[in-house]
Structures are given as structure tokens and as C-alpha cells.
Design an enzyme around this catalytic site. Sequence first.
Site, mmCIF file in Angstrom:
data_model
loop_
_atom_site.group_PDB
_atom_site.id
_atom_site.type_symbol
_atom_site.label_atom_id
_atom_site.label_comp_id
_atom_site.label_asym_id
_atom_site.label_seq_id
_atom_site.Cartn_x
_atom_site.Cartn_y
_atom_site.Cartn_z
ATOM 1 N N ARG A 43 -13.409 -8.670 1.753
ATOM 2 C CA ARG A 43 -11.983 -8.432 1.480
ATOM 3 C C ARG A 43 -11.186 -9.686 1.837
ATOM 4 N NH1 ARG A 43 -9.968 -3.283 1.598
ATOM 5 N NH2 ARG A 43 -8.059 -4.319 0.960
ATOM 6 N N CYS A 56 -16.354 1.664 0.780
ATOM 7 C CA CYS A 56 -15.179 0.829 1.056
ATOM 8 C C CYS A 56 -14.728 0.924 2.502
ATOM 9 C CB CYS A 56 -14.033 1.212 0.117
ATOM 10 S SG CYS A 56 -13.549 2.945 0.274
ATOM 11 N N ARG A 80 0.882 -1.181 0.000
ATOM 12 C CA ARG A 80 0.000 0.000 0.000
ATOM 13 C C ARG A 80 0.914 1.225 0.000
ATOM 14 N NH1 ARG A 80 -5.240 1.330 3.666
ATOM 15 N NH2 ARG A 80 -6.071 0.018 2.008
ATOM 16 N N HIS A 88 -7.412 0.718 -6.325
ATOM 17 C CA HIS A 88 -7.620 -0.122 -5.132
ATOM 18 C C HIS A 88 -8.311 -1.417 -5.601
ATOM 19 C CE1 HIS A 88 -7.842 -1.311 -1.106
ATOM 20 N NE2 HIS A 88 -8.676 -0.413 -0.598
ATOM 21 N N GLN A 112 -10.181 -4.037 -3.246
ATOM 22 C CA GLN A 112 -11.462 -3.513 -2.775
ATOM 23 C C GLN A 112 -12.566 -3.743 -3.816
ATOM 24 O OE1 GLN A 112 -12.160 -1.780 0.297
ATOM 25 N NE2 GLN A 112 -14.199 -2.294 -0.422
ATOM 26 N N ASP A 146 -17.287 7.106 -1.371
ATOM 27 C CA ASP A 146 -16.021 6.955 -0.651
ATOM 28 C C ASP A 146 -15.710 8.298 0.000
ATOM 29 O OD1 ASP A 146 -13.528 6.110 0.274
ATOM 30 O OD2 ASP A 146 -12.545 6.231 -1.689
HETATM 31 N N1 CP Z 1 -11.195 -0.220 2.602
HETATM 32 C C1 CP Z 1 -9.916 -0.248 3.017
HETATM 33 O O1 CP Z 1 -8.962 -0.498 2.258
HETATM 34 O O2 CP Z 1 -9.766 -0.058 4.368
HETATM 35 P P1 CP Z 1 -8.396 0.206 5.132
HETATM 36 O O3 CP Z 1 -7.854 1.515 4.653
HETATM 37 O O4 CP Z 1 -8.758 0.224 6.609
HETATM 38 O O5 CP Z 1 -7.444 -0.914 4.818
HETATM 39 N N1 NVA Z 2 -9.941 6.626 -1.350
HETATM 40 C C1 NVA Z 2 -9.534 6.204 -0.023
HETATM 41 C C2 NVA Z 2 -9.778 4.731 0.152
HETATM 42 C C3 NVA Z 2 -9.467 4.197 1.527
HETATM 43 C C4 NVA Z 2 -9.657 2.738 1.623
HETATM 44 C C5 NVA Z 2 -8.083 6.555 0.195
HETATM 45 O O1 NVA Z 2 -7.272 6.381 -0.714
HETATM 46 O O2 NVA Z 2 -7.751 7.032 1.298
#
Ligand code: CP
Ligand code: NVA
Length: 310
Positions: A291, A263, A101, A128, A131, A223
Amino acid sequence: MKKDFISIHDISLYEFHEIVDMAVRIKADPHHYHKALKNKVLAMIFQKPSLRTRMTFEVGMLELGGHAVYLSPSDGQVGARESFYDVGKNLERWVHGIMIRTFAHQNIIDLAAAVEIPVINALSDLLHPCQAMADFLTLKEKAGDLSKLKLAYVGDGNNVCHSLMFAAAKAGCAMAVATPAGYEPNPQIVKLAREDGKDTGFSLTLTGDPHQAVTGADAVYTDTWTSMGQEAEKEARVRVFSPFQVNRGLMALAKKSAFFMHCLPAHRGDEVTDEVMDSPGSLVFDQAENRLHIQKVIMVLLMGKTEKNG
Ligand code: CP
Ligand code: NVA
């Protein structure tokens, strides 16, 4: 050749449906897969915070008989203390797969090119994909035939929106995206999604009007207005995005049976009201559960079969 999971755009139509179908099987009979990744180790590089992604990859590895090692944003200082290339060249000597990530999507591409073990995208600023795969598993469970769906996405044209467009293109459903001016999805992703979906029945409407996008929808997705890394823009974003809040009034334009999706993490009172988030049609915790199942499949397919891992 080793395989990575970096974008839904990269997988075939067959693979898209196979991942979803296999997740249904793994969810129904998790014990059957409890040794699928016996003695395999996943390195998890996190440069941003996480609850769901960290928990589901780690629990997923445990349930498959393997192990996951968490590298926190400060632990590795990947890219700062040491380049992505050098980190990857170290990790591949010890582990069988890397989940990452990060901020710039290019970091993931560079890492994947450097190593001979599978790399899984657990969120970049651009995409993502884990997700969106979990979300389409959830839609399949709750709504059935994905190709008959109308999915409305309301809010920021961000990483989650991009991966949902790629998934919708593969699923062959109708998708409408409503964003404020200046926050539209990346035109290159829109173009690729349209190409991916040209023979699947996919349609994509881009609009600035949330009412138009949501009218007649089977599911309404939103989101956060401020993604990780954009915290300095929060105040300005709240002002711009306020008309895009998913509330009872907006949901009333969707089908009566429409689902609400997010999400998570959700910012209650901003992009969604408590009333909608806690409504019977809200799928947010099903999405979070899924997930786990979808990522188990991705890990089994990538880490259970490569030459190094075989
Ligand atoms: N939806 C998601 O990826 O959650 P986190 O940021 O908590 O991993
Ligand atoms: N769009 C958000 C998703 C978090 C799971 C971010 O990137 O922070």
C-alpha cells in the site's frame, strides 16, 4: 486538467501498468524520490476507521518530502457540519491533494468535481482502488506475469471485490468470484469490468460455489464478511457466509503453490482460519507493505505534476 484517482476503471491500460512498474522502482530505490513532493501537503479525510490506509499515506508523504494532515471522523464531520463541497473549497486553499475515505461513493465524485486539486479514493462503500493496485503489485512480485494468473475471490461482492475486478480486467487475468446469493458484486461494476477487459484476455466467472471458484487458482483472496458501516448485519452475515470461509480444505482445491490474500483487517476464525492466514503462502503483510509503495506512486503522479502543484 487535474487528475484524480477514484476508480481503476478510469485509468488507461498504460497507466495501470505504469503505476505498478513505477511502484517496483520506488520500492527498490525510495531515496531517489525523497524530494518528489517536497513541501506538498495532503489532507486525509477519514469518515471510517483505518490502520493501513492512514499509516501508508502519512508515511508515504513523509518519505516523499511532504506532509499529511489527518482529519478524523469526528474532526471534520464532513457532510454533516459542513457540505463536501464547502470542505473541498476550503481545503484546496491550503493543501495540494485530498485523500478521502467515506461511505457513499458519490461523496468522492462530488468532492472531486468541486476542487481543482487531485482527489484520491481511499475507500468508499463501492470501491477500494488503492488496495487493488497494491494487490496487483504484490501478485506481480510473487507470481510474475499477471495475464497468466487465475485469481479466486471468495466472500462478499463488496468494494474490495469490485476494485479487484477492475484491476483484473486491466491485467488481463482470469478471475472467479464466489459469493452467497444476494451478496454478488454490483452488476454495473461487473458489466464495466467485462467491457474494460474485452481485449486484455480477462475472463470473469461468477458463482455461488467457493469450491468451483478456487479450483486451480493461483491466488485465493477474501475480505471481511461485514464491512465498515454494516455492523448491524453482522450476525446474519456470519450465518450466510460461513460456508465461504477460506480454510485448509478450501485452499487444497487451489494450486499447490497458491497464495492467500486479504486486504486486512482479518477476522480470524470467520472469513479465514489462522492456519491459512499464517501459512507460508499468505501474502497479507506484503499486501499491506505495498500500500505504501503504490500510493507513493499515485501521489507523485497526481500531486507532483498538476499546474497548481508544479
Ligand atoms: N486494507 C485497508 O484499507 O486497511 P485499513 O482499513 O486499516 O486502512
Ligand atoms: N470491505 C472492507 C474493507 C476494509 C479495508 C470494508 O469496507 O470495511
